[in-house]
Design a protein around this motif. Sequence first.
Motif, PDB file in Angstrom:
ATOM      1  N   TRP B  57      46.124  13.224  17.804  1.00 32.66           N
ATOM      2  CA  TRP B  57      45.345  13.642  18.961  1.00 32.66           C
ATOM      3  C   TRP B  57      43.982  14.180  18.538  1.00 32.66           C
ATOM      4  O   TRP B  57      42.937  13.736  19.013  1.00 32.66           O
ATOM      5  CB  TRP B  57      46.119  14.714  19.746  1.00 32.66           C
ATOM      6  N   SER B 237      52.065  15.683  22.816  1.00 34.07           N
ATOM      7  CA  SER B 237      52.095  14.239  22.589  1.00 34.07           C
ATOM      8  C   SER B 237      53.407  13.704  22.029  1.00 34.07           C
ATOM      9  O   SER B 237      53.633  12.511  22.018  1.00 34.07           O
ATOM     10  CB  SER B 237      50.936  13.842  21.684  1.00 34.07           C
ATOM     11  N   ILE B 263      50.106   9.646  23.064  1.00 28.77           N
ATOM     12  CA  ILE B 263      49.092   8.812  22.425  1.00 28.77           C
ATOM     13  C   ILE B 263      49.461   7.363  22.745  1.00 28.77           C
ATOM     14  O   ILE B 263      50.556   6.921  22.400  1.00 28.77           O
ATOM     15  CB  ILE B 263      49.120   8.993  20.891  1.00 28.77           C
ATOM     16  N   PRO B 284      40.813  11.540  24.360  1.00 32.31           N
ATOM     17  CA  PRO B 284      40.459  12.724  23.577  1.00 32.31           C
ATOM     18  C   PRO B 284      39.086  12.608  22.901  1.00 32.31           C
ATOM     19  O   PRO B 284      38.429  13.623  22.667  1.00 32.31           O
ATOM     20  CB  PRO B 284      41.570  12.834  22.544  1.00 32.31           C
TER      21      PRO B 284
END
Lengths: 333, 341
Positions: B57, B237, B263, B284
Motif C-alpha cells: 500500500w 488491505s 490491493i 494510493p
Amino acid sequence: MKTLLRRHEAYVLLIIIVVSIIITAVNPSFFSLENLFDLLKSMSLMGVFAIGMLFVLISGGIDLSFTAIATVSGYAVALALLRYGDSLNIFVIFLLAGAIGILLGAFNAAIIYFFRIPSIITTIATSNVFYGILTVLSEGKWLYGFPTWFGDFANIRLFTLYSPAGNPYGLSIVTVIWLALVLLAWFILRYTVLGRSIYAMGGSPSSAERAGFNLLRLNLFVYAFIGLMAGFGSVIQALLVQTVAPNSLVGKEMDVIAAVVLGGASLAGGTGSIMGTVLGVALITLLGNGLTLMHVPSQWYDVVIGLVILVSVGVSAYRMRKNIQRRVITETA
Amino acid sequence: MKRKQVLVRIFSLLVMLSMLAACTPAAAPTAAPAAEQPAAAEPFEIAVVVKITGIPWFNVVETGVDRAAKELGVNAYQTGPAQADPAQQVKIVEDLIAKGVDAIAVVPNDAKALEPAFQKAKEKGIIVITHESPDQVGTDYDFELIDNVKFGQHAWDQLVKHMGDTGEYAIFVGGLTVPLHNFWADTGIEYAKTKYPNLKLVTERIPCGEDQELARQKTLELIKAYPDLKGIVGFGSLGPIGAAQALKEKGLTDKIAVVGTVIPSQAAPYLKEGSMKEGLLWNPADAGYGMVWLAKYLLEGNKITDGMEIPGMGKATLDGTLVKLDLIMDINAENAESLGF
C-alpha cells in the motif's frame, strides 16, 4: 526431575481441558472434529517454530533471530517460486528453505561459540542484520501470485469429512508436516546421544565439556536446527497464506517463546520436553480460538492470553521453588 | 544457585526485550531521506511519514510522492516506522521537526499520539498535513481522496449487494486505534441502522485487517461461532484476502460474501474465483501525490478554497480543515488486474 516435568505437562493439559470445557459450555460448536482439525492446522506454524525454540532453550541458549531467518528463507522461496514456478516441486522448496535456515543458524552458532557472546545478544544483532539486509534488498515488496500447484498442495487433506452444515474439513498436509517434525524432534531428544548431550550442555556447560562433549558441535547443531525449523516454518507460512511479506513474521518471537516456556522449558536451560511444547502451543492457539467462539469482544484477547501465561508459568515457578526448598532442607538435614 | 541463575536469565531477557522493542525501528530504516539537494534555489523539503514502510500500500503511495517530487520540483520523500507503531511514528515526526523540514505530511497510526508533535511543528512554522485522519487535531489540513462518510456507506452498499439486505455480518479493521478504519466502521454501522435495518453485526469489530494469517484464522472461528454469518466487511488491505482464503478452504464462497479494501493486483485471483466479491478503494499513488501537491501549494503562500481544482484529481471541497476529493474506486474481477497496483 523427570516426575516434576511430567507433572508440569499434566498441569498444562489440565488447563487445556478446563479451558476447553468452559468454551464448550458457552459454545458447543467448539467441541467438534472440524474445529479440532482447523485448530491443528492453525497451530502448525507456531508449532514448527516452537520445536526449534525448544532445542535452543534446552541447550541453555535463546534465539530471537528465527523469525528473521524464516523471513529470509521465505522470501528466497517466494522468489524461486515466481521465477521458476512450474519446474519446482514441494521437496525442492523445503530443501531450499531448510538449507538457508541451516546456514544462517550455523552463522549464529559460530558467533556465539567463538566470541562467547551470550546467545540473546548475538541473535538480536543477527536478527537485525538478516532482516535489515532483506528489507534493503526487497524494498519491502510483497510477493504473491505463486504457481497453482503450490496453492493446491496447501489444500491437500489426508482425508476429508463434512460437517453437518456441509463444510469440508480434514487432516491438513500442513498439520502432517508439523506432526512429522514433532516425532523427529521427540526421537532426537529422547533416544539419541545428541539429544541427551543437549540436555547435558543446558544443565551445565562446563561439566558437559569436562565430560567430553564437544560444545562447538552441539551449538552448531542446536542453532542450525532452529534455523532448519525456521526455514520449514517459512514454507508453511507461505503455504497457508500464499503471500510472502517481509514484515509478517518478525515480532512473533515472543508468542513462540511464551508457548515453549508455558510447556515447561526453562530459560535457564536443561529442561523442557516436546510433549510440553506441543501442549504449550495448543493452549495459546486454543485461547485465541476459544475467545472468538465464546463471543468475547476482540479487545480482550491480549489480556486473557497474557493472564493465562502469567498464571501457569507463575504456578510452575512456584512449585519449582518449593521443590528446591525441600531439597535444600533434606540436603542440609 | 540454580534459582539465582534463572532469575538473572529472566531479568536479562526482559532488559533485552525492552531494548529490542526500542531498537527495531532504528535497525530497519527504510527510504532514508534523498541525498542533499544541489544548493541552487533550495527546493522545499516535504517529508511524508506513513503508518508503516515496506508494505505494498505505502509503496504505491511512495510512487505518487516520487512523481510529485519530480513534477513539482520539490525535495519530497517518504519515510515511516518498520512496524505500525504510534510511538515510533511520533519519534520520526519529531526527528523531522528537529531536522527543520518545510512540511510534514503524516498518515497517522494514532491521531491523538501525534498532537503534541504537531504542536511543536507549528511553533517552528512547519506545515502539517495529515491523510486518513479526518478528525485530526493540530493539523493544518487533512487531505482525503474520498468522502469518508460516503466511503463507509459505499462499503455497506457493496456488502448488501452481495449478501442481500438481511442477515449476520462481521467487520475487520486493521487495529482498534486506526482512525479511518474505525470511522468507516462507525459510519457504516450507523448507515445500516436506517438503510438496512435487517443486517445484524455479530460481534465487535475484529483487529486483524493487516495480518492475513490472523484474518484467515478469525474467519474460520467466526464461521463456527456464528453459523448464519453471511457477510464480512474488511478494512485493512489483508483482512478481506485472509477471509477469502478461509472461505475457499471451507467451500463457503457462495454462502458468505467478502467485501472491503484491498490491493487490486493481490485480490485479483480471489475476485475472479468469487471467494471475494468486490473491493473498494482509491488510488494510493494519488494520496502521495496529493499530499505533496497540497504542501507545496501552502508553502508558496496560497490559500485553499472550496471548489478549487487539484490538477489531475478534480474539484476539492473544503470543510473546516478537511480537504476532500471524490475518488472512490470499485474493484472487481474485471478491472482488478488493469489498475496497475
